[in-house]
Design a protein around this motif. Sequence first.
Motif, PDB file in Angstrom:
ATOM      1  N   GLU A 171       0.819  -1.211   0.000  1.00 16.46           N
ATOM      2  CA  GLU A 171       0.000   0.000   0.000  1.00 16.46           C
ATOM      3  C   GLU A 171       0.856   1.265   0.000  1.00 16.46           C
ATOM      4  OE1 GLU A 171      -2.454  -0.501   3.407  1.00 16.46           O
ATOM      5  OE2 GLU A 171      -3.867  -1.841   2.405  1.00 16.46           O
ATOM      6  N   SER A 172       2.107   1.143   0.452  1.00 11.90           N
ATOM      7  CA  SER A 172       2.993   2.316   0.504  1.00 11.90           C
ATOM      8  C   SER A 172       3.773   2.523  -0.791  1.00 11.90           C
ATOM      9  CB  SER A 172       3.980   2.177   1.671  1.00 11.90           C
ATOM     10  OG  SER A 172       4.883   1.102   1.445  1.00 11.90           O
ATOM     11  N   TRP A 173       3.706   1.564  -1.726  1.00  8.82           N
ATOM     12  CA  TRP A 173       4.440   1.714  -2.977  1.00  8.82           C
ATOM     13  C   TRP A 173       3.842   2.844  -3.800  1.00  8.82           C
ATOM     14  CZ3 TRP A 173       4.849  -4.106  -4.783  1.00  8.82           C
ATOM     15  CH2 TRP A 173       5.708  -4.781  -3.906  1.00  8.82           C
ATOM     16  N   VAL A 174       4.698   3.674  -4.383  1.00  6.85           N
ATOM     17  CA  VAL A 174       4.255   4.813  -5.176  1.00  6.85           C
ATOM     18  C   VAL A 174       4.287   4.454  -6.664  1.00  6.85           C
ATOM     19  CG1 VAL A 174       4.729   7.205  -5.818  1.00  6.85           C
ATOM     20  CG2 VAL A 174       5.102   6.438  -3.459  1.00  6.85           C
ATOM     21  N   GLY A 175       3.184   4.688  -7.342  1.00  2.00           N
ATOM     22  CA  GLY A 175       3.131   4.446  -8.776  1.00  2.00           C
ATOM     23  C   GLY A 175       3.069   2.988  -9.169  1.00  2.00           C
ATOM     24  N   VAL A 176       2.686   2.112  -8.231  1.00  2.00           N
ATOM     25  CA  VAL A 176       2.562   0.684  -8.528  1.00  2.00           C
ATOM     26  C   VAL A 176       1.169   0.230  -8.084  1.00  2.00           C
ATOM     27  CG1 VAL A 176       3.558  -1.614  -8.255  1.00  2.00           C
ATOM     28  CG2 VAL A 176       5.030   0.406  -8.093  1.00  2.00           C
ATOM     29  N   PRO A 177       0.166   0.386  -8.931  1.00  2.00           N
ATOM     30  CA  PRO A 177      -1.186   0.003  -8.529  1.00  2.00           C
ATOM     31  C   PRO A 177      -1.330  -1.499  -8.339  1.00  2.00           C
ATOM     32  CG  PRO A 177      -1.116   0.531 -10.866  1.00  2.00           C
ATOM     33  CD  PRO A 177       0.223   0.919 -10.304  1.00  2.00           C
ATOM     34  N   VAL A 178      -2.190  -1.880  -7.418  1.00  2.00           N
ATOM     35  CA  VAL A 178      -2.501  -3.299  -7.214  1.00  2.00           C
ATOM     36  C   VAL A 178      -3.523  -3.710  -8.272  1.00  2.00           C
ATOM     37  CG1 VAL A 178      -3.499  -5.007  -5.659  1.00  2.00           C
ATOM     38  CG2 VAL A 178      -2.014  -3.205  -4.743  1.00  2.00           C
ATOM     39  N   LEU A 179      -3.123  -4.625  -9.142  1.00  2.00           N
ATOM     40  CA  LEU A 179      -4.002  -5.072 -10.218  1.00  2.00           C
ATOM     41  C   LEU A 179      -4.953  -6.167  -9.762  1.00  2.00           C
ATOM     42  CD1 LEU A 179      -1.377  -5.200 -13.115  1.00  2.00           C
ATOM     43  CD2 LEU A 179      -2.968  -3.351 -12.559  1.00  2.00           C
TER      44      LEU A 179
END
Length: 430
Positions: A171-179
Amino acid sequence: MIAIAGAKGGCGKTVTTLGLAEGLARTGTPAVAIDADRQLPNLHVAGGVDREPTLATLSSDEDVRAIAQVSPRTSNAGIVPAPEPAEKLEIESALDRIETGSIQTIVDCPSGAGPDVADALSGADGVIVVTTDSNRSLAAAETTVEMARRLDVPVLGTVLNRCESVPTAVESWVGVPVLGVVPEAESPLTDEETTAAYEGIIETLRTRNATARTPPAYDEGLLPTGIDVLDRRLGGGLAPGSVAALTAEPASQSEQLLYEATAPRGTLYLSTERSATNVRRAIETAAVETGNPTVRRVDGADALEEAMENVRKLPDGATLVVDLADGLERHDRSAYVSFLNDLKDRLIESESIALLHCLNGTDRPANRTATIHAVDAVFDLRTVESGTETTIEHYLSIPKFRPEGALTETIELAFDGPESVPIETKPDTE
């Protein structure tokens, strides 16, 4: 071409590759899963097909479907095993030779973060990073994300494998949406919950791309191509500095799309085969809305130099049409690649866009792979004869589109006048 990657072995890359390829096939898009891991190849084992033929058997002028084995679970999905260790093949070069056309290719990358992974990633239009919820897998996934960004490969998102929920770290990753989140299952390629999860991931990609390209109002920063149904699908057009390839069969009437592209703004039309007079006459009598482009003929041994001389004079905010790009692709590869790089630089400088017309005939130039690799988008036009009275139908698909990837629907076109509109939109079923 979409790469499936994850630095941690055992995170589920191979099953995810198969799950997405077969999910695409079930939902109407033909797909091929390709194994790029020549050291620890496992795609054929997980997919339930023979070890051969491998990617190494693909010739430069052959459709990848010619060597793909049909998935035992989904007839519209193919599987291509990795080369044998003894087979001499550069993975990046092999992937560059693959022309996706109307088929979606999914590449299973090796584990780790070494040169083998970089080779597989470099030819992709986007990467999906796979991870489980273990700390080691999550840390490895972040390494993969950083590697993709260093290689300038768009990160389409992450797939959480054998998970029930989204880990806090993700959830803290930036620019990496959960698909999507894929639950654990004994037979993930046939289990009802997991196959539904793969199809949900595909729908998320399609929806996210469609949302980004078709907002309620067109993005004022984009330049319309002049092809109305295409501009609507792209959310208004192409970003300034973009180079697109229009691929088509010789008898497809693809020139009509080129003529439409002259309508929105000042256009430089470079012809490598027809005279300037013939091109102007064709544009004046076209059944679609056109502009009044500047037409120049470039041919012969100095065609690349002549073309670049004209490109340097391209005004700001213009459109460049090259018809046919085949005439330039037949020159020395090094000189042609240099031309593509200089073209891109000039388009960025002038905030213009270019459309390269590429025919898929029997005499396709060897440098076509360089074109497809260099461009930002590929628009593929197919002409189909149907019915007892031989009705001609035209379908336009977008197998490559940076930065979002290539998961799009096929657009049916009409070439019957200025008011041409899509008759219908349907998934590609070739």
